[in-house]
Design an enzyme around this catalytic site. Structure first.
Site, short mmCIF file in Angstrom:
data_model
loop_
_atom_site.label_atom_id
_atom_site.label_comp_id
_atom_site.label_asym_id
_atom_site.label_seq_id
_atom_site.Cartn_x
_atom_site.Cartn_y
_atom_site.Cartn_z
CD GLU A 1 -5.92 -0.36 10.55
OE1 GLU A 1 -6.17 0.05 9.41
OE2 GLU A 1 -6.78 -0.87 11.28
CB CYS B 1 -22.09 -1.47 4.51
SG CYS B 1 -22.40 -0.48 3.03
CB CYS C 1 -29.91 -2.66 3.38
SG CYS C 1 -28.67 -2.37 2.12
CB CYS D 1 -27.72 -1.19 7.64
SG CYS D 1 -26.61 0.22 7.63
CB CYS E 1 -28.43 4.52 3.70
SG CYS E 1 -27.38 3.95 2.34
#
Ligand code: SF4
Length: 364
Positions: free
Chosen positions: A51, A206, A213, A216, A222
């Protein structure tokens, strides 16, 4: 599954999965990533290092650094016991060195205060240097499946578009709104899979430019998609002028070695080795004269521009090749003679760039 440490006031709200969470979890099972090095055996330490490395850095850049780092420092104890210079040397090229310094410092605290175990409580995690709320959420959800939200750049982008949130994410009003939405969607069960799915959706579908899209799983509701505002979400940082700095660096060479200076821990190239600096070329010459005498030749190179995200630097290099062995430098602890062909790790990228030029400019 390990027990939860804290009960969020929103837990009642998310005891059932929202449609977005359901779709993300289902999508992740079929299309999410599962073969990244930190996803195999996702211990808190392995997730933590990944991370930190992934902040502001792409996955494909991180992978080789992560593998080398984990090989050398397989756990927090080994990292805590290492010298900072060695940690920085393995970080060279990844940039944003403050991350490496914080990671090393935090490992020392884990070793000293938590008996070498990475805390399982969010409050204790965010008390460690370099770990914010989102990173703590990622460590606890991915390693222990605890229900904590993540709001890294990928997740933020998905949520800002899905809910069509206007406003730069660092503004406190927008930040609050995004965290609230992130908490609302966070499922009580399978939080790790959900968070990983959101991160993967942001990275693979995204994307910042040209999101896919049509592929998605959350296109159906959305808002940015339906309002035709995708290109404006997330709202960009208000334009800010980069700081400008003009200065000179001194490239002092003796035979096959070059003189480098250890930079202060804070600031540009903090803690790394770089060329001695002066505010301008005449001060750079005066610096050389004080240390190496009057009878040395100089070569003033054409200025180069060097840009970092927040600063634009105009640097004029002054090169000198010493003909006799230099006397000991007074501030010896700050300076180090390094073989040009074997530069130590933890050397600034500027040094490498300028030394490449010395290879084609052998004499003065
Ligand atoms: Fe992003 Fe498009 Fe999916 Fe909306 S529909 S979340 S903009 S990929």
């Amino acid at each position: 599954m390990p027990g939860r440490c804290t009960q969020s006031p929103l837990s009642a709200e998310r005891s059932t999965q929202t449609p977005l969470a359901k779709r993300i979890i289902a999508w992740h099972k079929r299309h999410g990533r599962s073969d990244l090095p930190w996803q195999k055996n996702p211990t808190p330490y392995r997730v933590w290092v990944s991370e930190i490395m992934l902040q502001q850095t792409q996955v494909k850049t991180v992978i080789p650094y992560y593998q080398t780092f984990l090989k050398r420092f397989p756990n927090a104890q080994q990292l805590a016991n290492a010298e900072l210079d060695e940690v920085l040397s393995l970080w060279t090229g990844l940039g944003y060195y403050a991350r490496a310094r914080s990671l090393h410092k935090a490992a020392g605290i884990v070793q000293g205060k938590h008996k070498g175990r990475i805390p399982r409580h969010k409050d204790a995690l965010v008390a460690l240097p370099g770990i914010g709320t989102s990173t703590a959420g990622a460590i606890l959800s991915l390693a222990h499946d605890q229900a904590h939200a993540v709001l890294d750049a990928n997740v933020r982008r998905v949520l800002a578009r899905h809910a069509d949130i206007k406003g730069w994410h660092q503004e406190s009003k927008t930040q609050k709104k995004l965290w609230h939405i992130a908490e609302q969607h966070l499922p009580e069960k399978n939080a790790g899979t959900y968070n990983q799915g959101m991160m993967d959706l942001g990275a693979l579908v995204c994307t910042a430019t040209q999101p896919l899209c049509a592929q998605c799983p959350v296109q159906i509701d959305c808002k940015a998609y339906h309002n035709n505002t995708i290109a404006q979400r997330p709202t960009r940082r208000p334009t800010q002028r980069r700081k400008r700095r003009n200065f000179s660096v001194v490239i002092v060479q003796y035979q096959d070695s070059v003189l480098l200076e250890k930079r202060p821990a804070k600031g540009v190239w903090g803690g790394l080795l770089s060329f001695p600096e002066a505010t301008d070329i005449s001060r750079a010459k005066a610096w050389c004269t004080r240390r190496f005498g009057r009878h040395i030749d100089y070569q003033e190179w054409q200025g180069i521009r060097y840009n970092l995200t927040h600063i634009e630097m105009q640097i004029t290099p002054l090169r000198t090749i010493l003909k006799s062995r230099p006397r000991q430098l007074a501030e010896a602890e700050h300076y180090i003679w390094c073989k040009i062909d074997h530069l130590p790790g933890g050397t600034s990228s500027l040094v490498k760039r300028l030394l490449a030029k010395t290879q084609t400019t052998k004499t003065i």
